[in-house]
Scaffold this active site. Structure first.
Site, PDB file in Angstrom:
ATOM      1  N   LYS A 110       2.597   9.873   8.353  1.00  0.00           N
ATOM      2  CA  LYS A 110       1.975   9.464   9.623  1.00  0.00           C
ATOM      3  C   LYS A 110       2.651  10.055  10.857  1.00  0.00           C
ATOM      4  CE  LYS A 110      -0.785   5.813   7.895  1.00  0.00           C
ATOM      5  NZ  LYS A 110      -0.445   5.189   6.615  1.00  0.00           N
ATOM      6  N   PHE A 114       0.848  -1.194   0.000  1.00  0.00           N
ATOM      7  CA  PHE A 114       0.000   0.000   0.000  1.00  0.00           C
ATOM      8  C   PHE A 114       0.881   1.239   0.000  1.00  0.00           C
ATOM      9  CE2 PHE A 114      -2.221   3.471   2.183  1.00  0.00           C
ATOM     10  CZ  PHE A 114      -3.288   3.624   1.316  1.00  0.00           C
ATOM     11  N   ASP A 136       9.315   2.839   1.628  1.00  0.00           N
ATOM     12  CA  ASP A 136       8.135   3.586   2.057  1.00  0.00           C
ATOM     13  C   ASP A 136       8.011   3.380   3.562  1.00  0.00           C
ATOM     14  OD1 ASP A 136       5.618   4.385   2.851  1.00  0.00           O
ATOM     15  OD2 ASP A 136       4.579   3.576   1.092  1.00  0.00           O
TER      16      ASP A 136
END
Ligand SMILES: *Cc1c(COP(=O)(O)O)cnc(C)c1O
Length: 396
Positions: free
Chosen positions: A248, A134, A219
């Site tokens: 995040k 993702f 990532d």
């Protein structure tokens, strides 16, 4: 106010939300519109690394908002350079480009790799990514993602993202051609259910990409900034990637993300990349405050200890309730329930005042504040055990 009195129909329904409106948060706790309290093991999706509304954030926002909110990215501002310096001084990288979301950071990584390919590899542009990965919800990052639910959506996709199998080096090697410029992966696939790229795989992948002249992009939007007990997730394997993306936890709850790269890969020229809010001092000041807490002596050791305690306790719970594997690193942890009642567990837990996440029908994911207390972990475990008993009664 009653739930039905809120103008919920004014929002696009991008997901099925429970009939709750959260009003206030503090540390590991949230309060809804009826004043009910919830113990939060979701934390804005692994975002609020210091819990809800920590004073370091409210203070940084208040102070910076009185000084300078944004002069535009066309001018230097001090907090963005201070935050970039904190990142490069504690990593292998030299250059940072700030963004407003993780997807935007990954878009930047994709553009940077393509530009590098145009300059150095005869226009090579393909980036090998992984099944079930993702990377975000822009068109290019959805195309890069290996999430099966994305396959049919918004066709045609952005081309150039062949998919390899996680932890399978041969599957990567088979996809390398003259068009390949990079390999991109999450050190731990978070959204898929905490699937760890093994240290051996990470090292072999670094070896392979280096020998074939390819960039390695990690990532770290979910794994970065202390979530796994180390500052960056790639540190567990000891490798040196070329590009890293953050999001995040970097802003601890405010929209802040970053594209981070080695000097020799940082090939954007004026006009290639930008964005109105990128690197604004208001968000960057928060990032600085967060980094100072995470980098303080002993903080990451405590994250490791809290994570080990959570995993040990979940393993005991798993053993006594005939559940499956507990896996994770630091405070990114999953529990396999072995049966597909995770959504039911999440629902009942919420009714009882505990927020959990089920990334798969059989799986619970735990991503609490990095500074939560042992007592909060124990409270969560007691509540979860109670919910498991209820579920077993209702789903034999
Ligand atoms: C959350 C996440 C993203 C997307 O970040 P947004 O801020 O939602 O755009 C990308 N990659 C990973 C690994 C993530 O966990």
């Amino acid at each position: 106010m009653k739930f039905d009195d809120f103008p919920t129909k004014t929002l696009m329904e991008i997901t099925t939300r429970p009939p709750l409106v959260f009003i206030r948060g503090e540390g590991s706790w949230l309060w809804d519109h009826e004043g009910r309290r919830y113990l939060d093991f979701v934390q804005g999706w692994a975002v609020n690394c210091l819990g809800h509304c920590p004073e370091v954030i409210t203070k940084a926002l208040a102070e910076q908002s009185r000084k300078l909110i944004t002069p535009s990215p066309a001018f230097y501002n001090e907090p963005s350079m201070q935050l970039a310096r904190r990142i490069v001084e504690h990593s292998f990288f030299q250059r940072v480009f700030f963004t407003n979301s993780g997807a935007e950071a990954n878009e930047g990584a994709i553009k940077l790799a393509r530009k590098w390919g145009a300059l150095n590899k005869g226009g090579a542009y393909e980036i090998i990514t992984f099944e079930d990965s993702f990377h975000g919800r822009t068109l290019a990052t959805m195309s890069a993602s290996g999430k099966p639910e994305f396959h049919e959506l918004f066709e045609p996709k952005v081309p150039g993202f062949p998919k390899a199998k996680p932890n399978d080096l041969a599957s990567v090697e088979r996809l390398i051609t003259d068009r390949t410029v990079a390999v991109m992966l999450e050190p731990i696939q978070g959204e898929t259910g905490v699937i760890i790229a093994t240290d051996g795989f990470m090292r072999n992948l670094r070896e392979l990409t280096r020998s074939r002249g390819l960039l390695l992009i990690v990532d770290e939007i979910q794994t970065g900034v202390g979530r796994t007990g180390k500052l960056w997730g790639y540190e567990h394997s000891g490798i040196e990637p070329d590009i890293m993306t953050l999001g995040k936890g970097l802003g601890g709850g405010v929209p802040l993300a970053a594209l981070v790269a080695k000097e020799q890969v940082s090939c954007f020229e004026p006009g290639d990349q930008g964005g109105t809010f990128n690197g604004n001092p208001l968000m960057a000041a928060v990032g600085c405050a967060i980094m100072d807490v995470i980098l303080a002596r002993g903080f990451l050791d405590r994250v490791e200890e809290r994570g080990a305690y959570l995993m040990k306790s979940l393993s005991a719970l798993s053993a006594s309730h005939d559940l499956g594997e507990v896996r994770g690193r630091g405070l990114l942890v999953a529990l396999d329930l072995k049966r597909e009642f995770a959504p039911k567990v999440v629902e009942l837990a919420r009714d009882d005042g505990l927020l959990l996440n089920a990334p798969r029908p059989n799986l619970l994911r735990f991503m609490p504040a990095l500074n939560l207390s042992t007592e909060e972990t124990d409270t969560m475990l007691a509540m979860l055990e109670d919910v498991l008993r209820q579920v077993k009664e209702s789903v034999p």
